[in-house]
Design an enzyme around this catalytic site. Structure first.
Site, mmCIF file in Angstrom:
data_model
loop_
_atom_site.group_PDB
_atom_site.id
_atom_site.type_symbol
_atom_site.label_atom_id
_atom_site.label_comp_id
_atom_site.label_asym_id
_atom_site.label_seq_id
_atom_site.Cartn_x
_atom_site.Cartn_y
_atom_site.Cartn_z
ATOM 1 N N ALA A 78 32.771 45.776 27.021
ATOM 2 C CA ALA A 78 32.345 46.627 26.990
ATOM 3 C C ALA A 78 34.103 47.742 25.574
ATOM 4 O O ALA A 78 33.885 48.378 25.441
ATOM 5 C CB ALA A 78 32.176 48.183 28.622
ATOM 6 N N GLU A 79 35.002 46.644 26.409
ATOM 7 C CA GLU A 79 35.906 47.670 25.985
ATOM 8 C C GLU A 79 35.810 46.652 24.415
ATOM 9 O O GLU A 79 36.651 47.591 23.658
ATOM 10 C CB GLU A 79 37.272 46.563 26.289
ATOM 11 C CG GLU A 79 38.457 47.493 26.230
ATOM 12 C CD GLU A 79 39.686 47.306 26.894
ATOM 13 O OE1 GLU A 79 40.940 47.333 26.093
ATOM 14 O OE2 GLU A 79 39.593 46.872 28.020
ATOM 15 N N THR A 80 35.324 45.438 23.601
ATOM 16 C CA THR A 80 35.699 45.692 23.006
ATOM 17 C C THR A 80 34.750 46.575 22.041
ATOM 18 O O THR A 80 35.285 47.114 20.528
ATOM 19 C CB THR A 80 34.840 44.182 22.720
ATOM 20 O OG1 THR A 80 35.324 43.356 23.578
ATOM 21 C CG2 THR A 80 34.322 43.890 20.869
#
Length: 145
Positions: free
Chosen positions: A67-69
């Protein structure tokens, strides 16, 4: 990886805004492959194999990394488009709805708000059957490089 036609996209191996790439990073180590990238939509896959917890299920932290990527890539492309800037994550949260034991999961990031100083994304992670595994939200600060 294809550009969605809505801004500068990246392809596998390309430099990201700020002169960085995914080479030799945690996303590369986890097997994340970016398929599509623009400020308006980022899509990537990640294998479950190698990213599991002791019970054989997809690790929740692996979902957060995916998700953060994808959210960070979208925010970085937005910052680059605005003022040749960069993006840094300042908050991430995730709700894990179910898990996966095999195959690929896919993360799709779409913006909630693309501002001049902050970009926020909703990220939906699904399994190969299209069932929602995780819903996350990422907020990034935009900085001039």
């Amino acid at each position: 990886m294809a550009d969605a036609g809505t801004g500068p996209g990246v392809t596998v191996g390309d430099e990201l805004p700020g002169g960085t790439s995914l080479q030799d990073t945690l996303p590369e180590r986890m097997g994340i492959v970016v398929l599509e990238a623009s400020p308006e939509r980022v899509v990537a896959t990640m294998p479950v194999a190698g990213n599991i917890q002791p019970y054989g299920l997809l690790h929740g932290g692996a979902s957060v990394v995916l998700a953060e990527t994808v959210g960070s890539i979208g925010a970085a492309l937005h910052a680059a488009r605005l003022f040749n800037g960069i993006a840094v994550g300042i908050e991430v949260n995730a709700t894990h709805h179910k898990s996966a034991r095999a195959g690929l999961v896919t993360g799709v990031a779409t913006p909630l708000r693309l501002g001049g100083m902050i970009a926020s994304y909703e990220i939906v992670i699904t399994d190969e059957e299209g069932e929602r595994i995780c819903t996350a939200r990422l907020t990034c600060a935009l900085r001039r490089s």
